[in-house]
Design an enzyme around this catalytic site. Structure first.
Site, PDB file in Angstrom:
ATOM      1  N   CYS A 146       0.826  -1.205   0.000  1.00 24.62           N
ATOM      2  CA  CYS A 146       0.000   0.000   0.000  1.00 24.62           C
ATOM      3  C   CYS A 146       0.863   1.258   0.000  1.00 24.62           C
ATOM      4  CB  CYS A 146      -0.927  -0.004   1.207  1.00 24.62           C
ATOM      5  SG  CYS A 146      -1.947   1.477   1.332  1.00 24.62           S
ATOM      6  N   CYS A 149      -0.377   4.103   2.220  1.00 22.27           N
ATOM      7  CA  CYS A 149      -0.122   3.896   3.647  1.00 22.27           C
ATOM      8  C   CYS A 149       1.346   4.111   3.983  1.00 22.27           C
ATOM      9  CB  CYS A 149      -0.469   2.469   4.063  1.00 22.27           C
ATOM     10  SG  CYS A 149      -1.988   1.835   3.360  1.00 22.27           S
ATOM     11  N   ASP A 150       2.247   3.603   3.166  1.00 16.52           N
ATOM     12  CA  ASP A 150       3.641   3.484   3.592  1.00 16.52           C
ATOM     13  C   ASP A 150       4.636   4.344   2.819  1.00 16.52           C
ATOM     14  OD1 ASP A 150       2.788   1.622   5.425  1.00 16.52           O
ATOM     15  OD2 ASP A 150       3.044  -0.061   4.043  1.00 16.52           O
TER      16      ASP A 150
END
Ligand code: NAP
Length: 320
Positions: A146, A149-150
């Site tokens: 992701c 997200c990261d």
């Protein structure tokens, strides 16, 4: 075995399922949650966030929170209002008659384990993985599925994205906001992604390509240090020094249980009606990634879980 008819039975315990449980419990519907068993990625209690480390984009946690801790909080909040959460795996559902019927254990058993007026399906999706050495060990430690997200953790670093579809190109383009370079590793010499996405990536100087190449190993002790790759045409092998590997080779919704019973899109995701969580079957609602092939975020899953609980509550009111 219980033959009581539950008001609300929730299948799945990620952000969508547990938010549905919180709302249904606070509406005095005594929800039963079948959270899955920690034996495989498709039944992971707590969902995909259990496989991540820091979550920095979930509102309400200005310092961020670890994925598993966030899900432990969701679970505690649902239990605080009386949700009955069981660590079991659903083996079969029969949505053809009401009350709907749900089996755990032997799917051939004559009697179902549970009956429920409403079912909320929140079985999620799973990112497809490469299945190479080091990948699962370093998931959350440099290996990610992701970018939203990261990506932030890879400022000024050299990273790679595997895949040649829209997701891979979109993620690679997004990641150039942070990374120094992003190498797209694709197993063929032609991208599958749409022209507009390809053009955008081609115009981006931070993006490089490794064509006809597959990842054979992810290397590193506590975090990713490099990957081993192989050119599928020449057989040549080499190591690429990177600190992040984003696997973007597609997702698979966990809809096997519902084949032939609920309407699915061509890509396997559940179809919900309009902006609601209603499926085509009365009393059956769906929320979270199992019906979302577009946003796929914890916060959107949680929001749709709230919608499903409210839809179920209103449906029950209308029926009784
Ligand atoms: P996808 O279109 O199925 O592409 C998957 C890519 O991963 C393909 O390039 C495939 O290679 C590669 N791949 C699959 N298995 C692999 C393996 N084991 N090892 C190495 N490479 C592997 O999946 P997606 O990119 O996630 O897209 C899914 C759907 O969402 C598509 O319909 C897409 O258009 C849509 N989407 C749209 C947007 C947007 O419009 N903004 C953004 C993201 C996704 P091959 O090409 O060789 O098969």
């Amino acid at each position: 075995m219980s033959t009581d008819v539950h008001n609300v039975l929730i299948i799945g315990s990620g952000p969508a399922g547990l938010t549905a449980a919180i709302y249904a419990a606070r509406a005095n519907l005594d929800p039963l949650v079948i959270e899955g068993e920690p034996s495989s990625t498709s039944d992971q209690p707590g969902g995909q966030l259990m496989l991540t480390t820091d979550v920095e984009n979930f509102p309400g946690f200005p310092e961020g929170i670890m994925g598993p801790e966030l899900m432990t909080n969701f679970r505690a909040q649902a239990e605080r209002f009386g949700a009955d959460i069981r660590t079991e795996k659903v083996s079969r559902v029969d949505l053809s008659n009401r009350p709907h019927r749900v089996w755990v254990g032997d799917p051939e058993a004559a009697e179902p384990t549970y009956r429920a007026e409403t079912i909320i399906v929140s079985t999620g999706a799973q990112a497809l993985m490469l299945d190479v050495d080091g990948e699962s060990r370093l998931l959350g430690h440099g290996v990610s599925t992701c970018a939203t997200c990261d990506g932030f953790f890879f400022r000024d670093q050299d990273i790679a994205v595997v895949g040649g579809g829209d997701s891979a190109i979109e993620e690679a383009t997004f990641l150039t906001r942070f990374a120094r370079t992003v190498t797209i590793i694709h197993r063929r010499d032609e991208l599958r992604a749409s022209k507009i996405m390809r053009d955008r990536a081609e115009a981006n100087e931070k993006i490089k390509y490794l064509w006809d190449t597959v990842v054979t190993k992810v290397n590193g002790e506590g975090s990713v240090e490099s990957i081993s790759v192989e050119n599928v045409k020449t057989g040549e092998t080499s190591d690429l020094a990177i600190s992040g590997l984003f696997v973007a080779i597609g997702h698979r919704p966990n809809t096997d249980l519902f084949q032939g019973q609920l309407d699915l899109k061509e890509n396997g995701y559940l179809i919900t009606e309009g902006k609601s969580s209603r499926t085509g079957v009365e009393g059956v609602f769906a929320c979270g990634d199992v019906q979302d092939d577009y946003y796929r975020q914890a916060i959107t899953a949680a929001g749709s879980g709230c919608m499903a609980a409210i839809d179920a509550e209103r449906w029950l009111e209308e029926e009784h």
